[in-house]
Design an enzyme around this catalytic site. Sequence first.
Site, PDB file in Angstrom:
ATOM      1  N   ASN A   1      19.831  24.291  72.195  1.00  0.00           N
ATOM      2  CA  ASN A   1      20.645  24.406  73.214  1.00  0.00           C
ATOM      3  C   ASN A   1      20.767  24.200  74.641  1.00  0.00           C
ATOM      4  O   ASN A   1      20.037  25.195  74.736  1.00  0.00           O
ATOM      5  CB  ASN A   1      21.969  24.991  72.727  1.00  0.00           C
ATOM      6  CG  ASN A   1      22.753  25.684  73.625  1.00  0.00           C
ATOM      7  OD1 ASN A   1      23.428  24.514  74.186  1.00  0.00           O
ATOM      8  ND2 ASN A   1      23.594  26.409  73.623  1.00  0.00           N
ATOM      9  N   TRP A   2      20.517  23.287  75.519  1.00  0.00           N
ATOM     10  CA  TRP A   2      19.873  23.018  76.284  1.00  0.00           C
ATOM     11  C   TRP A   2      21.170  22.986  77.764  1.00  0.00           C
ATOM     12  O   TRP A   2      21.155  23.505  78.505  1.00  0.00           O
ATOM     13  CB  TRP A   2      19.925  21.606  76.877  1.00  0.00           C
ATOM     14  CG  TRP A   2      18.480  20.922  76.270  1.00  0.00           C
ATOM     15  CD1 TRP A   2      17.797  21.934  76.550  1.00  0.00           C
ATOM     16  CD2 TRP A   2      18.174  19.910  75.995  1.00  0.00           C
ATOM     17  NE1 TRP A   2      17.185  21.028  75.367  1.00  0.00           N
ATOM     18  CE2 TRP A   2      17.223  19.855  75.377  1.00  0.00           C
ATOM     19  CE3 TRP A   2      18.538  18.525  76.812  1.00  0.00           C
ATOM     20  CZ2 TRP A   2      16.085  18.700  75.466  1.00  0.00           C
ATOM     21  CZ3 TRP A   2      17.926  17.389  76.383  1.00  0.00           C
ATOM     22  CH2 TRP A   2      16.589  17.701  76.538  1.00  0.00           C
ATOM     23  N   LYS A   3      22.262  23.675  77.033  1.00  0.00           N
ATOM     24  CA  LYS A   3      23.494  23.865  77.800  1.00  0.00           C
ATOM     25  C   LYS A   3      23.728  23.289  79.437  1.00  0.00           C
ATOM     26  O   LYS A   3      23.689  21.860  79.101  1.00  0.00           O
ATOM     27  CB  LYS A   3      23.419  25.494  78.485  1.00  0.00           C
ATOM     28  CG  LYS A   3      22.747  26.338  77.109  1.00  0.00           C
ATOM     29  CD  LYS A   3      23.075  27.954  77.213  1.00  0.00           C
ATOM     30  CE  LYS A   3      22.308  28.845  76.258  1.00  0.00           C
ATOM     31  NZ  LYS A   3      22.598  30.264  76.080  1.00  0.00           N
TER      32      LYS A   3
ATOM     33  N   HIS B   1      30.230  28.873  70.245  1.00  0.00           N
ATOM     34  CA  HIS B   1      29.287  29.489  70.569  1.00  0.00           C
ATOM     35  C   HIS B   1      30.397  31.090  71.527  1.00  0.00           C
ATOM     36  O   HIS B   1      30.878  30.992  72.794  1.00  0.00           O
ATOM     37  CB  HIS B   1      28.654  28.589  71.693  1.00  0.00           C
ATOM     38  CG  HIS B   1      27.198  28.978  72.242  1.00  0.00           C
ATOM     39  ND1 HIS B   1      27.088  29.982  73.562  1.00  0.00           N
ATOM     40  CD2 HIS B   1      26.226  28.876  71.809  1.00  0.00           C
ATOM     41  CE1 HIS B   1      26.232  30.296  73.551  1.00  0.00           C
ATOM     42  NE2 HIS B   1      25.067  29.475  72.926  1.00  0.00           N
TER      43      HIS B   1
ATOM     44  N   GLU C   1      24.904  34.522  66.364  1.00  0.00           N
ATOM     45  CA  GLU C   1      24.460  34.453  67.766  1.00  0.00           C
ATOM     46  C   GLU C   1      25.238  35.688  68.120  1.00  0.00           C
ATOM     47  O   GLU C   1      25.796  36.101  69.204  1.00  0.00           O
ATOM     48  CB  GLU C   1      24.176  33.690  68.637  1.00  0.00           C
ATOM     49  CG  GLU C   1      23.580  32.523  68.113  1.00  0.00           C
ATOM     50  CD  GLU C   1      23.712  31.319  69.337  1.00  0.00           C
ATOM     51  OE1 GLU C   1      22.937  30.812  69.986  1.00  0.00           O
ATOM     52  OE2 GLU C   1      23.745  31.127  70.366  1.00  0.00           O
TER      53      GLU C   1
ATOM     54  N   GLY D   1      20.097  34.736  76.289  1.00  0.00           N
ATOM     55  CA  GLY D   1      19.479  34.603  77.433  1.00  0.00           C
ATOM     56  C   GLY D   1      19.570  36.636  78.435  1.00  0.00           C
ATOM     57  O   GLY D   1      19.234  36.151  79.342  1.00  0.00           O
TER      58      GLY D   1
ATOM     59  N   SER E   1      17.532  35.050  73.180  1.00  0.00           N
ATOM     60  CA  SER E   1      16.299  34.866  73.271  1.00  0.00           C
ATOM     61  C   SER E   1      14.719  34.761  71.889  1.00  0.00           C
ATOM     62  O   SER E   1      14.245  35.174  72.195  1.00  0.00           O
ATOM     63  CB  SER E   1      16.348  36.604  73.397  1.00  0.00           C
ATOM     64  OG  SER E   1      17.477  36.708  74.648  1.00  0.00           O
TER      65      SER E   1
ATOM     66  N   GLY F   1      18.215  28.395  72.950  1.00  0.00           N
ATOM     67  CA  GLY F   1      18.086  28.055  74.595  1.00  0.00           C
ATOM     68  C   GLY F   1      17.345  27.891  75.840  1.00  0.00           C
ATOM     69  O   GLY F   1      17.221  26.799  76.003  1.00  0.00           O
ATOM     70  N   GLY F   2      16.859  28.821  76.468  1.00  0.00           N
ATOM     71  CA  GLY F   2      16.077  28.858  77.581  1.00  0.00           C
ATOM     72  C   GLY F   2      14.851  29.129  76.886  1.00  0.00           C
ATOM     73  O   GLY F   2      14.091  27.649  77.642  1.00  0.00           O
TER      74      GLY F   2
HETATM   75  P1  PGA Z   1      18.817  31.788  74.242  1.00  0.00           P
HETATM   76  O1  PGA Z   1      19.999  31.218  74.420  1.00  0.00           O
HETATM   77  O2  PGA Z   1      17.565  31.286  73.673  1.00  0.00           O
HETATM   78  O3  PGA Z   1      18.415  31.737  76.214  1.00  0.00           O
HETATM   79  O4  PGA Z   1      18.981  33.151  74.143  1.00  0.00           O
HETATM   80  C1  PGA Z   1      20.525  31.284  73.201  1.00  0.00           C
HETATM   81  C2  PGA Z   1      21.702  30.018  72.534  1.00  0.00           C
HETATM   82  O5  PGA Z   1      23.077  30.726  73.593  1.00  0.00           O
HETATM   83  O6  PGA Z   1      22.169  29.499  72.079  1.00  0.00           O
END
Ligand code: PGA
Length: 255
Positions: free
Chosen positions: A14-16, A101, A173, A179, A219, A240-241
């Site tokens: 998920n690149w946001k 999300h 999640e 994050g 995370s 994400g990250g």
């Molecule tokens: P994260 O994000 O891996 O940066 O914690 C996960 C997400 O929001 O899907």
Amino acid sequence: MSGRQMVPPVFAANWKLNHGPSDARAFLQRFLALVPRQHDRTLLLFPSALAVGAVVEALRDRPDIQVGVQNVHTEAQGAFTGENSVQQARDVGARVVLVGHSERRQLFGETDADTARKVALVVQARLVPLLCVGETLAEREGGLVEAVVQRQLEAGVSLLDDAQAAGLLVAYEPVWAIGTGRTATPEDAGDVHSLLRRLLSDRLGERVASGIPLLYGGSVNRGNVQALLAAPNVNGVLVGGASLDPDGWASIVRS
Ligand code: PGA
């Protein structure tokens, strides 16, 4: 019974609000060189809406990687400046849609009714919904994990018939883990995933429920992904990250 044996692992990025079309092309040039075609796992990429076209184009020769959008609007069409519809998502080549999300829920006020409506629209458009559920830190500390996750899951599938619900993907999640660098332990994740599996079994029967991929997100990184994937009823990860760098993401999807 655990569904793990039946569901090939899913690795979703998920690149946001990162990686526009140019960065996305550069990412894929590197990533595709590192990761040959996969046969035993599913790879999903959720770029920002403006980069989806470039990503679909760059993946023309890689049908093993599916592209999704991070959100769609609750209405199929109309005067909704700035929104994207399910049909437009389909038209650009997306196959999967993230729904609910926690950032949509927390920052944009998305309700359970909205997620129900979006999931239904996604299914009607013959796309696959990836429904996200998860509790906040206050809800966890208040002992509400099960109640929150159950409410969000049941609302998310409330407008689907059983055959439609069988095509769902679900991501757990926990909001406090997204994050923040704070990950749920494999035990925490396994507990909630087993609850999700049980709730899906109650509605759809054990056989169908065992085929629904349950992803963990929050995370996830190179160091913790294997332990999380080994937890009961964890069939994949939503990242994400740690999905933003092609080398890092390549090492995670090869776990
Ligand atoms: P994260 O994000 O891996 O940066 O914690 C996960 C997400 O929001 O899907």
